[in-house]
Design a protein around this motif. Structure first.
Motif, PDB file in Angstrom:
ATOM      1  N   ALA A 114       0.840  -1.201   0.000  1.00  0.00           N
ATOM      2  CA  ALA A 114       0.000   0.000   0.000  1.00  0.00           C
ATOM      3  C   ALA A 114       0.877   1.254   0.000  1.00  0.00           C
ATOM      4  O   ALA A 114       1.910   1.298   0.660  1.00  0.00           O
ATOM      5  CB  ALA A 114      -0.885  -0.018   1.232  1.00  0.00           C
ATOM      6  N   VAL A 115       0.449   2.252  -0.733  1.00  0.00           N
ATOM      7  CA  VAL A 115       1.198   3.517  -0.766  1.00  0.00           C
ATOM      8  C   VAL A 115       0.799   4.336   0.463  1.00  0.00           C
ATOM      9  O   VAL A 115      -0.368   4.687   0.620  1.00  0.00           O
ATOM     10  CB  VAL A 115       0.862   4.332  -2.032  1.00  0.00           C
ATOM     11  CG1 VAL A 115       1.612   5.658  -2.024  1.00  0.00           C
ATOM     12  CG2 VAL A 115       1.191   3.544  -3.284  1.00  0.00           C
ATOM     13  N   PRO A 116       1.747   4.653   1.357  1.00  0.00           N
ATOM     14  CA  PRO A 116       1.391   5.487   2.506  1.00  0.00           C
ATOM     15  C   PRO A 116       1.022   6.903   2.030  1.00  0.00           C
ATOM     16  O   PRO A 116       1.615   7.418   1.092  1.00  0.00           O
ATOM     17  CB  PRO A 116       2.672   5.522   3.342  1.00  0.00           C
ATOM     18  CG  PRO A 116       3.563   4.460   2.786  1.00  0.00           C
ATOM     19  CD  PRO A 116       3.147   4.236   1.374  1.00  0.00           C
ATOM     20  N   ARG A 117       0.027   7.490   2.703  1.00  0.00           N
ATOM     21  CA  ARG A 117      -0.430   8.840   2.328  1.00  0.00           C
ATOM     22  C   ARG A 117       0.740   9.825   2.299  1.00  0.00           C
ATOM     23  O   ARG A 117       0.883  10.620   1.373  1.00  0.00           O
ATOM     24  CB  ARG A 117      -1.473   9.318   3.336  1.00  0.00           C
ATOM     25  CG  ARG A 117      -1.885  10.766   3.181  1.00  0.00           C
ATOM     26  CD  ARG A 117      -2.809  11.153   4.313  1.00  0.00           C
ATOM     27  NE  ARG A 117      -4.046  10.424   4.192  1.00  0.00           N
ATOM     28  CZ  ARG A 117      -5.120  10.871   3.530  1.00  0.00           C
ATOM     29  NH1 ARG A 117      -5.103  12.049   2.974  1.00  0.00           N
ATOM     30  NH2 ARG A 117      -6.208  10.148   3.441  1.00  0.00           N
ATOM     31  N   ALA A 118       1.599   9.750   3.344  1.00  0.00           N
ATOM     32  CA  ALA A 118       2.693  10.714   3.428  1.00  0.00           C
ATOM     33  C   ALA A 118       3.599  10.618   2.203  1.00  0.00           C
ATOM     34  O   ALA A 118       4.141  11.612   1.722  1.00  0.00           O
ATOM     35  CB  ALA A 118       3.504  10.463   4.698  1.00  0.00           C
ATOM     36  N   LEU A 119       3.739   9.416   1.692  1.00  0.00           N
ATOM     37  CA  LEU A 119       4.593   9.239   0.510  1.00  0.00           C
ATOM     38  C   LEU A 119       3.949   9.888  -0.713  1.00  0.00           C
ATOM     39  O   LEU A 119       4.608  10.631  -1.453  1.00  0.00           O
ATOM     40  CB  LEU A 119       4.833   7.738   0.267  1.00  0.00           C
ATOM     41  CG  LEU A 119       5.633   7.398  -0.983  1.00  0.00           C
ATOM     42  CD1 LEU A 119       7.049   7.969  -0.910  1.00  0.00           C
ATOM     43  CD2 LEU A 119       5.713   5.872  -1.192  1.00  0.00           C
ATOM     44  N   MET A 120       2.660   9.622  -0.905  1.00  0.00           N
ATOM     45  CA  MET A 120       2.024  10.197  -2.093  1.00  0.00           C
ATOM     46  C   MET A 120       2.003  11.726  -2.021  1.00  0.00           C
ATOM     47  O   MET A 120       2.284  12.412  -2.992  1.00  0.00           O
ATOM     48  CB  MET A 120       0.612   9.635  -2.287  1.00  0.00           C
ATOM     49  CG  MET A 120       0.118   9.933  -3.682  1.00  0.00           C
ATOM     50  SD  MET A 120      -1.440   9.201  -4.123  1.00  0.00           S
ATOM     51  CE  MET A 120      -1.101   7.534  -4.554  1.00  0.00           C
ATOM     52  N   GLU A 121       1.725  12.240  -0.826  1.00  0.00           N
ATOM     53  CA  GLU A 121       1.721  13.702  -0.679  1.00  0.00           C
ATOM     54  C   GLU A 121       3.115  14.275  -0.922  1.00  0.00           C
ATOM     55  O   GLU A 121       3.266  15.281  -1.613  1.00  0.00           O
ATOM     56  CB  GLU A 121       1.262  14.084   0.735  1.00  0.00           C
ATOM     57  CG  GLU A 121      -0.239  13.957   0.913  1.00  0.00           C
ATOM     58  CD  GLU A 121      -0.700  14.203   2.350  1.00  0.00           C
ATOM     59  OE1 GLU A 121      -1.890  14.436   2.534  1.00  0.00           O
ATOM     60  OE2 GLU A 121       0.144  14.125   3.276  1.00  0.00           O
ATOM     61  N   GLY A 122       4.110  13.579  -0.380  1.00  0.00           N
ATOM     62  CA  GLY A 122       5.481  14.050  -0.550  1.00  0.00           C
ATOM     63  C   GLY A 122       5.902  14.020  -2.008  1.00  0.00           C
ATOM     64  O   GLY A 122       6.557  14.957  -2.503  1.00  0.00           O
TER      65      GLY A 122
END
Ligand code: AMP
Length: 548
Positions: A306-314
């Motif tokens: 799963a893609v962590p939210r913080a990663l996608m936002e970053g």
């Protein structure tokens, strides 16, 4: 009826034909120890013909399994085409398996030849004398370096074999349903299982990758795959790239050197990157540190976990648009992709992209109740095991390993637990074996990890269920602090951060700080390793868990 369309076989030979006839000048670039190696499609396809002659002289026949133990490089790509186009079966060996598993996969597949990168001789040497089906080993050297000592017997030299052959080969007629390639699952439990791809499945999967609502891979693209070529055939990308005529950029060996990968993507004008979240977490940290941007990149394909939210936002903030995909070795692997639908509100776009997406054309999915097996509604609430079917979904395993994976009505049981909403978006809750059962309720380890990784001082977080005398299992989080917060980040800070974001009874019983989350051979969090070494819960927690 008469006059129907031709029954044209969908095989990898057609992809090769396009590479030869339509994209001759396009480049394949490999970063090697001795610098960048550039080959054009024209040169590469000539070498594929030579290789087919060499394979024939080595006695390779239709249906024979021919293994590779290689990194991501252009010679591996040659093998990707020559072996199946000849009618034999490409078996990409996982170079990070333990020796006993490597031995098992070679024996189970009954490989007849192995092509090995010279830098991996020592890996292969661990199974020397234990793989009787293998008649010959061919070594692929980068330059004239000495080979390490080994007990593998006489080795043939790849380049010498190719030099002796003409660059025109008369390919045999193939049945599109014949086996083209095989990969073993990473084997988190028990022995790895062989997944066999057919020509037809690879062809159709490659077509799907080119579609606008999948990756829209085109001739204009330059793809840098940071997914190993032994992992689900590098997500099928080597065939999709050939079909589209895109430029391919290979890193050869890669482990954790984000700086080198960023340099390569930048200097070669990569437009499309592909890899699992742990690769991008480090990539993003490095980009931020250097204040760099990769302006040519139009899409970063992320899947495997799963893609962590913080990663996608970053990544968004760094100008890198990430697209989330779900799949598994058994699904070739692309099953669903996170494209945002036109009728959904734009302000929800990030939420939507964080889900595992909608099934790609060609794949059907459903969810089934974990206890009863009955199909569940698509209401975004009910969660059950994802089952799927389609032309690139496995119908079973090589040698009939684990026959229980196909339902009576022919759907493949994935072992992933998810909800599906009314628009068809899948949200993975967990693996059936990772979901934490606490006091009769379920806790999603994936969701908890995502919530912890949103903390600005956290680099990685991995959650497992640990036995509990009263609640059956309770979550324990293993957390890696960002380098600048090491030794400073506290358990209390994380708990405070999680308050209100997850239900109280989801809060981990313990938060344990570690230097690095162990990774599997495909760079995913290795929960099996964490579980094996996990300390039991401290007595106070074990006696009094939060109320469910
Ligand atoms: P592998 O066969 O090694 O590629 O592993 C496949 C498994 O990885 C799937 O069954 C899922 O459990 C997990 N996986 C793959 N993609 C995703 C994703 N986007 N989100 C969550 N889990 C994923």
């Amino acid at each position: 009826m008469q006059g129907l369309m031709q029954d044209y076989p969908l095989t990898t030979q057609h992809i090769l034909w396009r590479m030869e006839r339509l994209y001759g000048p396009k480049e394949i670039v490999t970063k090697t120890d001795s610098g960048l190696r550039r080959v054009s499609y024209q040169e590469l396809t000539g070498r594929i013909h030579r290789l087919a002659h060499a394979l024939t002289k080595l006695g390779v026949k239709k249906g024979d399994r021919v293994a590779t133990l290689c990194w991501n490089n252009y010679r591996h790509l040659e093998l990707y085409y020559a072996i199946p186009c000849l009618g034999a079966v490409l078996h990409t060996l996982n170079l990070r398996l333990f020796p006993a598993q490597l031995e098992f996969t070679v024996k189970d597949a009954e490989d007849t030849l192995i092509f090995v990168d010279s830098s991996l001789i020592s890996v292969l040497n661990q199974v020397a004398g234990k793989i009787p089906s293998v008649r010959q080993i061919v070594v692929i050297k980068d330059g004239g370096q000495e080979l390490p000592e080994h007990q593998l017997g006489e080795l043939l030299d790849y380049e010498t074999l190719l030099q002796q052959e003409p660059d025109q080969f008369d390919w045999p007629r193939l049945d599109e349903r014949a086996a083209a390639a095989m990969c073993y699952t990473s084997g988190t439990t028990g022995n790895p299982k062989g997944v066999v791809y057919s020509h037809r499945s690879q062809f159709l999967h490659a077509m799907a990758v080119l579609q606008a609502d999948t990756l829209a891979l085109s001739e204009q693209d330059a793809l840098l795959p940071l997914v190993p070529m032994f992992h689900a055939n590098s997500w099928g990308l080597p065939y999709a790239v050939g079909l589209a005529g895109a430029k391919m950029i290979f890193p050869d060996r890669f482990a954790g050197d984000s700086q080198a990968l960023i340099d390569l993507a930048d200097s070669e004008g990569a437009t499309l990157l592909a890899g699992v979240p742990t690769i991008w977490i480090n990539f993003l940290t490095q980009l931020r540190k250097d204040g760099r941007r990769l302006n040519n990149v139009r899409l970063v394909l992320c899947g495997g976990s799963a893609v962590p939210r913080a990663l996608m936002e970053g990544m968004d903030a760094a100008g890198l648009r990430m697209i989330h995909a779900w799949g598994m070795t058994e699904t070739s692997p692309i099953g669903s992709v996170g494209v945002a639908r036109s009728w959904l509100p734009r302000e929800q776009e990030l939420e939507i992209r964080l889900r595992q997406g909608v099934p790609v054309p060609g794949v059907e999915i459903r969810i089934a109740d974990l206890a009863t097996g009955l199909e569940l509604p698509w209401d975004g609430q009910a969660f059950g095991e994802i089952q799927c079917r389609g032309p690139w979904i496995a119908s079973g395993y090589h040698n009939n390993a684990d026959p229980t994976r196909l339902t009576e009505d022919g759907w493949f049981r994935t072992g992933d637990v998810a909800t599906i909403d009314q628009d068809g978006y899948i949200s993975i809750v967990d693996r059936t074996k990772d979901v934490i059962k606490s006091g009769g309720e379920w806790i999603s380890s994936v969701e908890l990890e995502g919530a912890i990784m949103a903390h600005p001082k956290v680099l990685e977080a991995c959650v497992i269920g640990v036995d509990h005398p009263k609640w059956q299992e309770r979550p324990v989080a293993y957390v890696v602090a960002r380098p600048e917060a090491k030794g400073e980040l506290t358990e209390a800070e994380i708990r405070e951060f999680l308050a209100g974001k997850v239900a109280d009874w989801w809060l981990p019983d313990e938060i344990r700080f570690i230097d690095e989350v162990p990774k599997t051979s495909t760079f995913k969090f290795d929960k099996k390793a964490l579980r094996a070494d996990a300390e039991p819960l401290h007595e106070s927690q074990a006696a009094e868990a939060p109320p469910v």
